[in-house]
Write an enzyme that holds these catalytic residues in place. Structure first.
Site, PDB file in Angstrom:
ATOM      1  N   GLN B 141      31.837  39.763  34.837  1.00  0.00           N
ATOM      2  CA  GLN B 141      32.874  39.963  35.856  1.00  0.00           C
ATOM      3  C   GLN B 141      34.255  40.161  35.217  1.00  0.00           C
ATOM      4  O   GLN B 141      34.888  41.192  35.409  1.00  0.00           O
ATOM      5  CB  GLN B 141      32.899  38.776  36.817  1.00  0.00           C
ATOM      6  N   GLU B 426      35.546  30.254  35.331  1.00  0.00           N
ATOM      7  CA  GLU B 426      35.069  30.120  36.719  1.00  0.00           C
ATOM      8  C   GLU B 426      36.159  29.550  37.628  1.00  0.00           C
ATOM      9  O   GLU B 426      35.876  28.795  38.553  1.00  0.00           O
ATOM     10  CB  GLU B 426      33.807  29.250  36.802  1.00  0.00           C
ATOM     11  N   ASP B 428      40.549  29.116  37.099  1.00  0.00           N
ATOM     12  CA  ASP B 428      41.590  28.387  36.401  1.00  0.00           C
ATOM     13  C   ASP B 428      42.164  27.271  37.282  1.00  0.00           C
ATOM     14  O   ASP B 428      42.195  27.400  38.510  1.00  0.00           O
ATOM     15  CB  ASP B 428      42.667  29.435  36.069  1.00  0.00           C
TER      16      ASP B 428
END
Lengths: 676, 676
Positions: B141, B426, B428
Site C-alpha cells: 500500500q 499501520e 502513525d
C-alpha cells in the site's frame, strides 16, 4: 544526482528571512566559537576520508574499520593543523566527526586524566606521548558487575616492595573491566582504576597507567587478556573491550601521583585533595553537556527540513487541492519547535557549564576547591537531565519523519542509537539525579539552619535562599503578558523548583532525615524530579542570559527569533510539568488554557523561520548523514539512491530462496528433512 | 555452563509465593488461551531451528537468512500440526517466534485480506493456495511519498477493455511502493492497492492481487522491479521492499471483488459496503493491540530478573555491608512495577479488543455495520497509545538494566529497535489519535444535540453521555481508601477524560467547529491528548473486569496480586498526567502527596512478588533471547560467553592495525599519503 537542485518548498522557506543567518549562527555558537567552527569546517570540507555514508549499510566489523580510517585522518589533521592546543576546537571536532571511536576517547578521557592526575615528573613523560598519539589510551573503570558504585570495584594493585612494582589482578569473573571504549582492538594503554593495596591495607580505588599492547606489532602483552564485548544496537565505531589481568607487573611510578604518593618502602602519603580523584568523570560529564545541544540539533535539522519537504493530506476539501507540508501541522510544530529551542538552549548551557568548570579548575590549580560542590551539582544535574532530554528529543524527531525515520539512511535513527548510551555512561540518570537532588536538599538544610549562601553556589541555588516557604503566595491568574515575558517565566520556574525542594526537604525531615536510610529511599523518586526541575531552570537562565546579551549588542532581529524559541521551550516544559507549577502556586488552576494558547502561538511563530534557523546551525550534509535532512531537500531520489548500497540488491533471487523459501512453496522438494 | 545453577537471589525471590503461579498464568492469558500457549510451547520447545541467538552478533544479511530459516520451520510446523485453522494460536505463534519476517505478514495481512476482500469465486481459488503457503504474499500500500493519506496513492490500474486486463503502473518516482514487508526477496504475490481507472474515470484506491515472482525459480516477472529498501536500525529479519511497475498486465478478475465488481464491458458496480475497503488495516491494528502486552512483558521480565540479580551500593554504611538488589530501590520499583501491571493490562485489553472485533465481524457477515465507528475508535485509539506506551516502556526497561542494557545480548535493546516501527506502521500515532479524538468529539456533539447513546458505542463512551458538564462537582480531598479502590480509580479516569473531551468540544465550537479547517488545526494537539486519556480508561476497564472475574471465580490470591498491579498502573498514570486530574476536578490540589504515597506503597508491595509474576508469563529463554533475563540468573557468565560470537575476537591484532592504527602511532611508516 543533479547538484543544483533545490526543493521548491525549501527555496520558499529560505526566501527573505527576517534576520541575517550568519548573525544567528554567531548568536547560537558565540563570537569566540563561531570562527573556530568555520575553520574546522574548512578543514573538514570535501574530505572523503571523513565520509559517513558507509554507516547506512555496512556491517559492524566494517563500521569499526571505517571508524579507524576516520581516526587516522583525524590524527593526521590534528597534527597537521596543530589543533591539539585548543581544547575548544578539539571539543567541536569531536562532535563534527559524527562518529565515535577510540581516538576521541583518547583525547577526552585518557589525555585529560594524564594532565589532571600525573605529578610533574610523570606528566613530562606521558603527556607528550599522548598528545602526539605515540601511545593510544583509554580509561578503564567499569567492571562486569560494578559501574555506579566505584568504591566496590574489585580490580586490585598490590604493592610488591621487593621489586618496587604493582601486581595487577582482576581476581574474579565479575572483576573484569568491561565496556572500556577502544580497549578491545585499538588502544595501547589505559588508565586502570584499581584498589591500591599495601601490606594488607586497602587504600581504595586509584588510577594507574597500564600498557596493554606492544608498540611495535600491537600484540596483547603477557598476563593481559583483551576481549571485544560484542555487539550493541548502535555505536559500532567504538570497540568496547573487556580486560582480564593476571599477575601483571608495572613499576611503582605508574600509579598516577598527583594527589598521593607511594614511596619505595610502601609508605602511602596524600599530597593533594582526594576530592579530585574522580575528576575525569566530572570533566567527561562537562564534555557531554557541552556537546548535547549539537547532537540534538542534528536530528532537529533533519526533522525540520524533511517535514518542510514532505506533504500529506490536502489543506482543503476541494478536489485537487495540494497537500500540506507536515511542518505546517500544529502537532508537528508542537513536537519540533520546542526542540529547536532546546538545541540552542543546550548549546548555550554547555558553554556556560564549560565556563563554570574552567573557573573551578583555575581555582583548583591554586589549591582552592570551594566550588567543588557547585560544580558537582551543576554537572550531575545537567548531565542527567540533558542526555535524557536529548535522547527523547531525537526519538521525537525520528517519529516526526514517519516511516522513513526508521531507515538508517534517515540519519535520525542512527543519531538515536548512537546517543542512547550517553544516558547511562559516565553516570546513570538515576544515580546522578540522586546526587544532585541531595545537594539541593543540603542547600535548603543549610539555609534553614541559618547558614548563608556560599559564594560558590551562588549562581545555581540562590533562588532557594531567596525563597520564603512560609510567606503567603499572592497567586493571580496568569496573563498572556506574563507568559510572553521571559523574566516572568524564569521566576515561575524558580518558584516551581523552590516549592518542590522545600516540600521534599520537609518530607525527608519528617521521615527521619539523613540519619534514616529508609527516609532517603522514600524520597529517591522525588529527588529525580528535583533534578529535572533544577536542570530546566539552569538551562532557561543560560539561554536567557545569551538572549539578553544579543539584545544589548543590538542584534535585534536575532534576539527576536531566539526569544520566540525561548518561549516555545519554556512553555512546552511548563505544559509538560504543569502539575508541578499548579501545586507550587506558580500558576493558577485555570491557567492551563492560557499556557496552551501561548505555546501554540509561539510554535506557530517559530515555524515561520524554522528552516532558516535550522540552516544556521551550519551542519554539513556529511555531518547530518541523512537522506531526509539534506540541504537540497531531494529526499525521495536520495532514498532510492541509497538502495544501491544494499547487498541484497546485487542479485534478483536471494540465497534465501535456494536454502529455505523453495521448501515452503514446494515442500515436496525436500524429500526428507535433515536432522540438525 | 552448568545447567542446574540458579542465582541465589532468584531462588529466594521464588520461594513460597503467596499464590499459585500457574493460576496466575491462567489469570494473565485467560482460560481459553492458556492451554493453547502451553501447546505451542511444547511444539517450540528445544527446537534449535527457532533459536534467536544469532541476532546478538550477526550482520543484517545473515539475520534475514536466519529469519527465512525460521520461516521455513514455522511453515513446516503449521502444516504438520494443522495450526492454520486457529487464528488465536496463529496470533500467539507470531509473537512467540520473537522475530518478524515475510511469513508472519503472509498470515496477518495477505491471507486475511484475501479472506475479507475476495468474492466467493476468488476465495475458492486464492485462499487455499495462501493457506498452504503455495504462494507467499504481502500487502503493498505505502508509497515513497504517501503513507497516511491513502486517498492520494499514485499507483494505478487502468482497465483495458480490449484485453479484459488491468494495466498497472507506478507512474512517478514517488509512486513506487515502499516499505512493503517481505516484498524485496521473499514473496511471490502481493495485494496491490492502486487507483482503479476506467475510461478516464478514477474510482479511487482498490485492492488487486499481483504476482511478482515466478513460482518455479523465484525470478522477478517482466515489468516488475523489486528493490530492497536498505538497512533499518532493527527488524532486519524483514526484507522490506520497493516495487516499480511498468505496464504490467493482470486479468480483470484479479481485482478483489467482494465489495465491487467490474464487468467485461468496464461497468463498475458496488456490491458491498466500501466502508470495509481498508478492513485489512483495522484487522492489523487489532493484531498489533493483541500482541502489545506480550512484547512489553518480554522486556519487563528481563528487567525484573536482572535487577533482582544485579547488586549495587550497600544497604547500610557499615563497612563490608552487602550491596542491595537494584530491584529494591524505590526508583527501580517506580519505573518497573507499573510496567509489569501494564503488560498484563495490555494482554487483557488485547483480548477484549479481539472480542469486540469478532462481534463486529460476525455482524458484518450479516451485512450489519453499525459498530464500524466504535471499532474504528477503539482500534485507532488503542493502537496509537499502546504502541507508544510499549516503546517507551521497553526503553525504560532497557535503562533499568544500566550499561549492559545497550548490548544486543541484553535482549531489551533488540526488543526496542524491533518494536519501534510499530509506533508508525499501520497508522502513525498522530494520524490515528486525530481520528480517534474526532470520534470522541462526535459523541459529545451527538449528546449535546440531544442524541441518545448508540448501542454500538456503549462500552467505550457511555461515561461521556452520563457526564453532566454543567453540574457542580463536589470535590473532596482524596483519601487513601479512594486511591486503594479500583472502582474509584476508574471513575476518576472517566471524569478526567470527560472534562477533557467537553473542554475540547467547547473550544472547537468557539473556533468555528467542523466548518473551519483552522479550528481543527487548533485542537489537533488536544485531540492527541484525548486519545491518550480514552485509551488509558479502556485499558483500566478491561483490566478491572478481568480482575473482577477472577475474584468471582474464587481465585483470591491471584486476584490480590493483580489488584496491586492494577493500582501501580492506575496511580502511575495519575501521577504522570496529574495536571489533567487536577484541572478536571478528579483530584483536589493537595491530593498529590496522597497519590505519591499510595503509588510508592503499591510499587513496594508489587516488588515482593515481582519475580514470580514475571515467571508467570512463562516466557522461554529462547523467546527472551537475553543474557540478562535468563531464568537461571547466571548473567555475568552469559555476557562473557556471548563474546565468543564476536568476529573481532577471532584474532588478537585486528585488520584495523595494519590498515590504519599503525599510521597514527608511527606516522613515519606512511611515507607519502596516497591520494584517495
Amino acid at each position: 544526482m543533479e547538484s543544483k537542485y533545490i526543493n521548491e518548498d525549501l527555496k520558499r522557506e529560505r526566501a527573505s528571512p527576517p534576520f541575517d543567518p550568519e548573525a544567528l549562527s554567531v548568536g547560537i555558537y558565540g563570537k569566540d566559537m563561531f570562527p573556530k567552527l568555520v575553520r574546522l569546517q574548512s578543514i573538514f570540507a570535501q574530505n572523503d576520508r571523513l565520509s559517513l555514508r558507509h554507516i547506512w549499510s555496512c556491517d559492524a566489523k566494517t563500521r569499526y574499520l571505517h571508524a579507524c580510517r576516520i581516526g587516522e585522518e583525524l590524527a593526521y589533521l590534528i597534527r597537521k593543523h596543530k589543533l591539539i592546543d585548543d581544547p575548544q576546537i578539539i571539543g567541536a571536532l569531536q562532535v563534527m566527526v559524527g562518529e565515535d571511536m577510540f581516538l576521541l576517547l583518547h583525547l577526552t578521557m585518557f589525555l585529560s586524566t594524564l594532565e589532571a592526575m600525573c605529578n610533574e615528573e610523570q606528566a613530562k613523560y606521558w603527556v607528550p606521548l599522548a598528545r602526539d598519539f605515540r601511545i593510544l589510551g583509554t580509561y578503564a573503570q567499569t567492571e562486569l558487575s560494578h559501574g555506579s558504585n566505584v568504591s566496590r570495584l574489585e580490580t586490585e594493585a598490590v604493592f610488591d616492595e621487593e621489586t618496587d612494582e604493582w601486581v595487577l589482578n582482576t581476581p574474579s569473573l565479575t572483576a573484569r573491566k568491561w565496556w572500556v571504549g577502544g580497549l578491545a582492538k585499538s588502544c595501547t594503554h589505559c588508565i586502570l582504576m584499581a584498589r591500591l593495596k599495601i601490606k594488607g591495607t586497602d587504600y581504595g580505588v586509584h588510577p594507574f597507567i597500564l600498557q596493554v599492547r606492544d608498540l611495535h606489532h600491537h600484540r596483547t602483552l603477557p598476563g593481559v587478556t583483551l576481549l571485544h564485548i560484542g555487539q550493541k544496537i548502535g555505536y559500532q565505531g567504538m570497540d568496547n573491550g573487556s580486560l582480564h589481568l593476571q599477575d601483571v607487573r608495572i613499576p611503582r611510578r605508574q600509579l598516577l601521583m598527583r594527589f598521593c604518593e607511594v614511596s619505595k618502602e610502601g609508605y602511602y602519603k596524600t599530597t593533594g585533595s582526594r576530592k579530585l580523584l574522580y575528576g575525569t568523570l566530572t570533566f567527561t560529564r562537562k564534555q557531554i553537556i557541552l556537546s548535547a545541544g549539537a547532537h540534538l540539533s542534528r536530528s532537529v535539522v533533519v526533522a525540520i527540513r524533511y517535514t518542510a519537504v514532505r506533504r500529506q493530506f490536502a489543506s482543503s476539501t476541494e478536489p485537487g487541492a495540494s497537500e500540506q507540508q507536515i511542518l505546517s501541522y500544529s502537532t508537528t510544530q508542537r513536537a519540533i519547535m520546542p526542540l529547536l529551542g532546546m538545541a540552542i538552549a543546550f548549546i548555550h548551557t554547555g558553554r556556560w557549564t564549560d565556563s563554570v568548570y574552567q573557573a573551578f579548575k583555575e581555582e583548583g590549580e591554586k589549591g582552592v576547591f570551594d566550588g567543588l560542590e557547585e560544580v558537582h551539582l551543576i554537572t550531575s544535574c545537567l548531565k542527567a537531565y540533558m542526555t535524557l532530554a536529548v535522547a527523547e528529543g531525537i526519538e521525537t524527531c525520528r517519529r516526526a519523519c514517519g516511516g522513513h525515520g526508521y531507515m538508517q539512511a534517515s540519519g535520525v535513527s542512527l543519531h538515536l542509537v548512537s546517543f542512547l548510551p550517553q544516558v547511562t555512561y559516565e553516570g546513570d540518570f538515576v544515580i546522578l539525579s540522586l546526587q544532585a537532588g541531595r545537594l539541593l536538599l543540603k542547600a535548603v538544610g543549610n539555609k534553614m539552619a541559618g547558614g548563608a549562601l556560599k559564594e560558590g553556589l551562588q549562581s545555581s541555588v540562590r533562588h532557594l535562599y531567596d525563597f520564603d516557604p512560609t510567606a503567603a503566595h499572592d497567586l493571580q491568574d496568569v496573563t498572556t503578558e506574563n507568559l510572553h515575558c521571559p523574566y516572568w517565566l524564569v521566576k515561575a520556574f524558580e518558584r516551581r523548583s523552590s516549592v518542590m525542594v522545600y516540600q521534599t526537604a520537609q518530607r525527608f525531615a519528617s521521615l527521619g532525615g539523613p540519619a534514616a536510610l529508609s527516609a532517603f529511599e522514600a524520597i529517591k523518586v522525588d529527588l529525580t524530579k528535583l533534578t529535572v526541575s533544577h536542570a530546566q531552570l539552569l538551562v532557561l537562565r543560560a539561554f536567557l542570559s545569551q538572549i539578553e546579551a544579543l539584545k544589548k549588542a543590538g542584534e535585534v532581529p536575532v534576539y527576536r527569533v531566539l526569544l520566540v524559541l525561548f518561549r516555545c521551550l519554556a512553555l512546552a516544559w511548563m505544559d509538560e510539568h504543569l502539575a508541578e507549577f499548579l501545586i507550587g502556586g506558580a500558576l493558577g488552576l485555570s491557567s492551563h488554557e492560557a499556557v496552551k494558547e501561548a505555546l501554540t502561538a509561539s510554535c506557530k511563530e517559530a515555524r515561520k523561520t524554522a528552516v532558516v534557523v535550522a540552516d544556521s546551525f551550519r551542519h554539513t550534509d556529511n555531518f547530518l548523514n541523512s537522506a531526509l535532512g539534506r540541504y537540497d531537500g531531494d529526499v525521495y531520489r536520495a532514498l532510492l539512491e541509497s538502495t544501491k548500497a544494499e547487498a541484497l540488491n546485487k542479485e534478483d533471487v536471494a540465497e534465501s530462496y535456494e536454502r529455505h523459501l523453495q521448501f515452503i512453496l514446494h515442500p515436496e522438494r525436500k524429500i526428507a528433512r535433515p536432522k540438525l
